[in-house]
Scaffold this active site. Structure first.
Site, PDB file in Angstrom:
ATOM      1  N   SER B 150       0.841  -1.189   0.000  1.00  0.00           N
ATOM      2  CA  SER B 150       0.000   0.000   0.000  1.00  0.00           C
ATOM      3  C   SER B 150       0.891   1.260   0.000  1.00  0.00           C
ATOM      4  O   SER B 150       1.755   1.379  -0.863  1.00  0.00           O
ATOM      5  CB  SER B 150      -0.931  -0.046   1.214  1.00  0.00           C
ATOM      6  OG  SER B 150      -1.974   0.861   1.075  1.00  0.00           O
ATOM      7  N   ARG B 220     -11.456   6.880   9.983  1.00  0.00           N
ATOM      8  CA  ARG B 220     -10.989   5.512  10.074  1.00  0.00           C
ATOM      9  C   ARG B 220     -12.071   4.526   9.612  1.00  0.00           C
ATOM     10  O   ARG B 220     -11.784   3.553   8.930  1.00  0.00           O
ATOM     11  CB  ARG B 220     -10.590   5.204  11.521  1.00  0.00           C
ATOM     12  CG  ARG B 220     -10.150   3.775  11.750  1.00  0.00           C
ATOM     13  CD  ARG B 220      -8.924   3.440  10.934  1.00  0.00           C
ATOM     14  NE  ARG B 220      -8.320   2.187  11.358  1.00  0.00           N
ATOM     15  CZ  ARG B 220      -7.248   1.653  10.786  1.00  0.00           C
ATOM     16  NH1 ARG B 220      -6.684   2.259   9.766  1.00  0.00           N
ATOM     17  NH2 ARG B 220      -6.740   0.528  11.225  1.00  0.00           N
ATOM     18  N   ASP B 321      -8.930  -6.921  -3.952  1.00  0.00           N
ATOM     19  CA  ASP B 321      -8.531  -5.565  -3.539  1.00  0.00           C
ATOM     20  C   ASP B 321      -9.137  -4.563  -4.515  1.00  0.00           C
ATOM     21  O   ASP B 321      -8.690  -4.441  -5.650  1.00  0.00           O
ATOM     22  CB  ASP B 321      -6.996  -5.471  -3.542  1.00  0.00           C
ATOM     23  CG  ASP B 321      -6.484  -4.104  -3.081  1.00  0.00           C
ATOM     24  OD1 ASP B 321      -7.303  -3.174  -2.894  1.00  0.00           O
ATOM     25  OD2 ASP B 321      -5.261  -3.975  -2.908  1.00  0.00           O
ATOM     26  N   HIS B 354      -8.042  -5.313   0.245  1.00  0.00           N
ATOM     27  CA  HIS B 354      -6.743  -4.652   0.283  1.00  0.00           C
ATOM     28  C   HIS B 354      -5.870  -5.159   1.429  1.00  0.00           C
ATOM     29  O   HIS B 354      -4.655  -5.249   1.309  1.00  0.00           O
ATOM     30  CB  HIS B 354      -6.965  -3.137   0.415  1.00  0.00           C
ATOM     31  CG  HIS B 354      -5.707  -2.337   0.437  1.00  0.00           C
ATOM     32  ND1 HIS B 354      -4.783  -2.389  -0.581  1.00  0.00           N
ATOM     33  CD2 HIS B 354      -5.204  -1.464   1.349  1.00  0.00           C
ATOM     34  CE1 HIS B 354      -3.769  -1.578  -0.289  1.00  0.00           C
ATOM     35  NE2 HIS B 354      -4.001  -1.021   0.872  1.00  0.00           N
ATOM     36  N   ASP B 355      -6.495  -5.493   2.548  1.00  0.00           N
ATOM     37  CA  ASP B 355      -5.742  -5.969   3.714  1.00  0.00           C
ATOM     38  C   ASP B 355      -5.063  -7.316   3.485  1.00  0.00           C
ATOM     39  O   ASP B 355      -4.321  -7.776   4.361  1.00  0.00           O
ATOM     40  CB  ASP B 355      -6.666  -6.092   4.931  1.00  0.00           C
ATOM     41  CG  ASP B 355      -6.702  -4.807   5.755  1.00  0.00           C
ATOM     42  OD1 ASP B 355      -5.882  -3.915   5.486  1.00  0.00           O
ATOM     43  OD2 ASP B 355      -7.541  -4.720   6.667  1.00  0.00           O
TER      44      ASP B 355
END
Lengths: 197, 373
Positions: B150, B220, B321, B354-355
């Site tokens: 990232s 967040r 992702d 994405h994680d």
């Protein structure tokens, strides 16, 4: 680990130290053999498992599609470009072949010969698409969407002005002569180059 | 496999020289907080720099000092792990602009008061300048590899492009060479949430007893959704209700997914500075590896940025992702290909969005270990 016969043939005809692009490199067996003789070998492979296996061996391989992703390679950026058992899986084999010889100064192409006598017998007597050692998958799930014969390939390269520098034919795992290759060869390997000038 | 804490050196470097910044200013008395794992060999050629993501920090494989949780990449970095600390000297530094010990907006400016919004806007390359200063201090002229996912991937690419002699290998996970509009948009939502919180006070909230926790929490929450996949959310939460049998016909966290996000948002405020979030996301939005190249076509410009790279590259994307989709990685790969660089690329199948680069993806472990072998 012994190399598939067509790959061993190709490897034997690539000079040490050459820059090589292996399009459809599978698990990287040919690239590893070429690296062992000092070549700078890069690869492209559609199947992520194959790419993973290559990267895990420290090989530089891009997950990509020969039909679309060759366009990004500069002209003549490799001494040799290889399509082993890949041409017949592409959507436009003619365009892929042109890309091969745009990127590589010399090209190697290997493919299963659809005019081998066993294939002919299967079609003639059974009226069915053949399932053979080299074409082991039923018609509906085979990746080989553009079957071709030795004669078809010779016609295409001649029509496109591509020079055949050498050709080898295999039956089983054994080399056979060029005589009646379109009947007798299960598998063909061509060494190609565009005429200079 | 994740294991207990591994031997870690935590340190802080005070830079003797001002750190020049892309925005034209320079950072006086800059400080870089970092951790190292493993040993630098006598040849000084076994160093791997790991660059952290947006809200990451230098605690890559050591417990987080505030949350006590294992390091953010403890499953990947350690003895016998894909980034093997028995073999490599691993360095991870908190980015400048951050809030875990490196100089950022919460730090004290030369005039004795916290910077707040007086902190200069920084770029990804500025963060990398900080890393390079640290490497100079450590006496490392060339990295065995620079690694990042990232925003960490952006730093890794920036280092390889701007300090090409320093990078032997470059491993870029789930990243982009130029922040796409969708990502800029999500980050703007987050920043506006912070700045709309009255407690933000124009960024001068330090020491007032009020901090923009509500705004940072919303930032967040919205960002966290972008890190996950639809499949993860459906499987983890579906439409299940939180500790209740029926909808409340109110605005409590009726759904488990709402409760989860609120918890994630609130927990984040305990470990992260709102202004640091503004500055770091700004740096990401500004990121375009090709912008100095001058070519009209971005692909051509990017290839020019990569021209002459003698590093070995490995680019990895994940099929779920949608924040840094495979198309972004392919742009990097195509430009590296056009530049003649030695590059590997694979899109891995992983369910976590994405994680995925942080989570249990065995195929990723194999790629990392193989690429670094």
């Amino acid at each position: 680990m012994s190399l598939r016969p067509d790959l061993a043939l190709i490897a034997a005809h690539i000079p040490a130290g050459a820059r090589v692009l292996d399009i459809g490199c599978g698990d990287g067996a040919l690239m590893a053999a070429l690296r062992a003789k000092g070549c700078d070998a890069r690869g492209m492979e559609l199947d992520p498992a194959g790419v993973g296996a290559c990267v895990a061996q420290g090989l530089s391989v891009i997950q990509g599609d020969a039909d679309t992703d060759l366009a990004f390679y500069p002209d003549a950026s490799f001494d040799v470009a290889i399509l082993s058992q890949t041409l017949q899986t592409t959507k436009r084999p003619d365009r892929v072949l042109e890309e091969l010889l745009r990127i590589g100064r010399r090209g190697f192409v290997s493919f299963p010969n659809f005019a081998h006598w066993r294939v002919r017998v299967s079609l003639l007597w059974e009226g069915r698409m053949p399932v053979t050692r080299l074409l082991p998958v039923a018609w509906y799930e085979t990746p080989n969407i553009h079957h071709l014969t030795v004669s078809d390939f010779r016609d295409l390269v001649s029509e496109r002005g591509i020079g055949v520098e050498d050709a080898w034919f295999l039956s089983g795992d054994a080399r056979i002569g060029a005589w009646a290759a379109n009947w007798r060869a299960e598998h063909a390997v061509f060494q190609l180059a565009l005429p200079r000038g | 496999m994740p294991q207990g804490p591994i031997p870690t050196t935590s340190a802080v470097l005070d830079l003797a020289q001002p750190l020049p910044l892309d925005g034209g200013q320079s950072l006086e008395n800059a400080r870089i907080a970092y951790e190292t794992y493993g040993r630098l060999n006598p040849a000084r050629d076994n160093a791997i720099l790991i660059c952290h993501a947006t809200t990451g920090d230098q605690h890559v494989a050591s417990p987080h000092p505030i949350t006590g949780k294992p390091g953010w990449w403890a499953r990947t970095v350690g003895p016998g792990l894909p980034i093997d600390t028995d073999r490599f000297f691993v360095i991870c530094a908190n980015v400048i602009g951050g809030c875990m010990g490196s100089t950022g907006p919460a730090s004290i400016a030369p005039d004795g008061a916290p910077y707040g919004m007086r902190f200069p806007v920084i770029t990804i390359r500025d963060m990398v300048r900080g890393h390079v200063a640290l490497l100079d201090h450590l006496g490392i002229a060339r990295l065995y590899a620079v690694v990042g996912g990232s925003m960490g991937g952006m730093q890794a690419m920036s280092l390889a492009v701007n300090w090409p002699e320093m990078a032997g290998r470059v491993l870029v996970l789930a990243a982009t060479a130029a922040m796409p509009a969708q990502n800029i948009a999500f980050q703007e939502v987050g920043r506006q949430a912070i700045m709309a919180d009255p407690a933000w006070q124009g960024g001068a909230y330090y020491g007032t007893g009020q901090e923009p926790h509500a705004g940072l929490s919303v930032a967040r929450m919205s960002a966290h959704v972008t890190y996950l996949s639809e499949a993860t959310l459906s499987e983890k939460f579906g439409r299940r209700l939180q500790d209740r049998a029926a909808k409340s016909f109110g605005f409590d966290a009726d759904f488990q997914v709402e409760s989860y996000l609120r918890y994630q948002g609130a927990a984040f405020t305990g470990r992260f500075d709102a202004n640091a979030y503004l500055y770091i996301t700004r740096a990401m939005s500004y990121f375009d590896l090709a912008e100095d190249q001058g070519a009209d076509d971005h692909g051509t410009a990017l290839a020019a940025a990569f021209a002459g790279s003698r590093a070995r590259w490995c680019v990895v994307s994940f099929d779920t992702d949608w924040l840094y989709p495979t198309a972004e990685s392919r742009k990097i790969v195509h430009a590296l290909t056009a530049a003649g660089a030695a590059v590997s690329f694979v899109e891995l199948a992983a369910p976590f969005g994405h994680d995925s680069f942080l989570l249990d993806v065995p195929a990723l472990d194999q790629v990392i270990a193989g690429f670094l072998a």
